[in-house]
Design an enzyme around this catalytic site. Structure first.
Site, PDB file in Angstrom:
ATOM      1  N   TYR A  45      49.798  30.155  11.732  1.00  0.00           N
ATOM      2  CA  TYR A  45      49.355  31.391  12.396  1.00  0.00           C
ATOM      3  C   TYR A  45      47.828  31.512  12.364  1.00  0.00           C
ATOM      4  CZ  TYR A  45      49.568  36.417  13.577  1.00  0.00           C
ATOM      5  OH  TYR A  45      49.432  37.641  14.175  1.00  0.00           O
ATOM      6  N   ALA A  46      47.229  31.205  11.201  1.00  0.00           N
ATOM      7  CA  ALA A  46      45.770  31.289  11.062  1.00  0.00           C
ATOM      8  C   ALA A  46      45.082  30.288  11.987  1.00  0.00           C
ATOM      9  CB  ALA A  46      45.368  31.034   9.612  1.00  0.00           C
TER      10      ALA A  46
ATOM     11  N   ASP B 123      59.465  32.973  29.271  1.00  0.00           N
ATOM     12  CA  ASP B 123      59.140  32.242  28.050  1.00  0.00           C
ATOM     13  C   ASP B 123      57.720  31.720  28.229  1.00  0.00           C
ATOM     14  OD1 ASP B 123      58.760  30.473  25.994  1.00  0.00           O
ATOM     15  OD2 ASP B 123      60.582  29.287  26.367  1.00  0.00           O
ATOM     16  N   VAL B 124      56.768  32.332  27.538  1.00  0.00           N
ATOM     17  CA  VAL B 124      55.360  32.000  27.762  1.00  0.00           C
ATOM     18  C   VAL B 124      54.982  30.609  27.264  1.00  0.00           C
ATOM     19  CG1 VAL B 124      54.548  34.390  27.875  1.00  0.00           C
ATOM     20  CG2 VAL B 124      54.648  33.209  25.646  1.00  0.00           C
TER      21      VAL B 124
ATOM     22  N   SER C 123      43.581  37.596  15.267  1.00  0.00           N
ATOM     23  CA  SER C 123      44.048  38.288  14.066  1.00  0.00           C
ATOM     24  C   SER C 123      43.048  38.114  12.948  1.00  0.00           C
ATOM     25  CB  SER C 123      45.390  37.701  13.620  1.00  0.00           C
ATOM     26  OG  SER C 123      45.744  38.149  12.319  1.00  0.00           O
TER      27      SER C 123
ATOM     28  N   GLY D 190      54.319  39.795  25.692  1.00  0.00           N
ATOM     29  CA  GLY D 190      54.850  40.383  24.471  1.00  0.00           C
ATOM     30  C   GLY D 190      54.880  41.889  24.604  1.00  0.00           C
TER      31      GLY D 190
ATOM     32  N   ALA E 265      46.275  29.042  14.783  1.00  0.00           N
ATOM     33  CA  ALA E 265      46.445  29.493  16.167  1.00  0.00           C
ATOM     34  C   ALA E 265      45.481  30.630  16.489  1.00  0.00           C
ATOM     35  CB  ALA E 265      47.890  29.929  16.401  1.00  0.00           C
ATOM     36  N   LYS E 266      45.380  31.593  15.588  1.00  0.00           N
ATOM     37  CA  LYS E 266      44.550  32.767  15.850  1.00  0.00           C
ATOM     38  C   LYS E 266      43.055  32.435  15.811  1.00  0.00           C
ATOM     39  CE  LYS E 266      47.808  35.808  16.569  1.00  0.00           C
ATOM     40  NZ  LYS E 266      48.016  36.349  17.934  1.00  0.00           N
TER      41      LYS E 266
END
Length: 253
Positions: free
Chosen positions: A155-156, A64-65, A143, A14, A158-159
């Site tokens: 997102y939460a 593409d990761v 995050s 990124g 994953a983080k």
């Protein structure tokens, strides 16, 4: 800026914008050879050229990761081009925010794959090189949202997963002199947070003002302020720091 990373080769995913770009510049400014990895090789190379024009050493790579084969091929390319790999900064990430009752399975999987599974692929690909040389630094981006954030179930999750992955890899890779840590930023002024502001019907400026009022330091972070902490954890100044998640959020609770 000194030569703290002289002789070291760093991969930053990124890396074409935001925190990734600031980190790539910071590591290069302190002597690292930087592999800037982003979805678009054109954008990666543009940032790498900016670093070279400033006197640093950098190469851009498109990857593409979320594609395991592409990750393995890119890591092999970096090692082939530069002879070694010492530092991995797993920064690639996306948001697909929505409340639970509206969130699509596609948006759930996209965020988990980009923000968490990609780190598994990259750590697995780089570890063989780091184990062989008995040296490595891995810094993963978590995050503040790992603690929970409305509209960010994907997102939460994953983080938060990043923190568990980080702690486990520190245990497994520690015997090989590989340190694995995570940085959990609060609100940072980036294109991604500007997009979040638009999504909730605000502007980047108004959203930042709101975030500032809820932060003890009364402002939001700049990407360079996160990059400096990543650089510390990637350096030998942090030689006995591993398995940690460091919140960099201006004191927000």
């Amino acid at each position: 800026m000194g030569n703290r990373f002289g002789g070291r080769v760093a991969v930053v995913t990124g890396g074409a914008q935001g925190i990734g770009a600031a980190t790539a510049k910071r590591l290069a400014g302190e002597g690292a050879t930087v592999a800037v990895v982003d979805l678009s090789e054109e954008r990666s190379e543009a940032l790498a050229k900016e670093i070279r024009d400033a006197g640093g050493v950098a190469t851009g790579y498109g990857c593409d990761v979320t594609d395991e084969a592409a990750v393995i091929a890119t890591v092999d390319r970096v090692v082939g081009d530069h002879g070694r790999l010492d530092i991995l900064v797993n920064n690639a990430g996306i948001t697909r925010d929505d409340l639970l009752f509206k969130m699509s399975a596609a948006d759930w999987h996209a965020v988990l794959n980009t923000n968490l599974t990609s780190m598994f692929y990259l750590c697995q690909a780089v570890q063989q090189h780091m184990v062989g040389q008995k040296y490595g630094k891995i810094v993963n981006l978590s995050s503040r949202s790992a603690l929970g954030n409305r509209g960010q179930a994907n997102y939460a999750a994953a983080k938060a997963g990043v923190q568990g992955l980080t702690a486990t890899l520190a245990i497994e890779l520690g015997p090989f002199n590989i340190c694995v840590n995570a940085v959990a930023p609060g609100y940072v002024a980036t294109a991604m947070t500007a997009a979040t502001a638009e999504r909730v019907g605000s502007t980047a400026e108004a959203h930042q003002q709101w975030a500032s009022e809820h932060t003890p330091l009364r402002r939001v972070a700049q990407p360079e302020e996160i990059a400096s902490v990543i650089a510390f954890l990637a350096s030998d100044d942090a030689s006995f720091v591993t398995g940690q998640t460091l919140y960099v959020n201006g004191g927000a609770r």
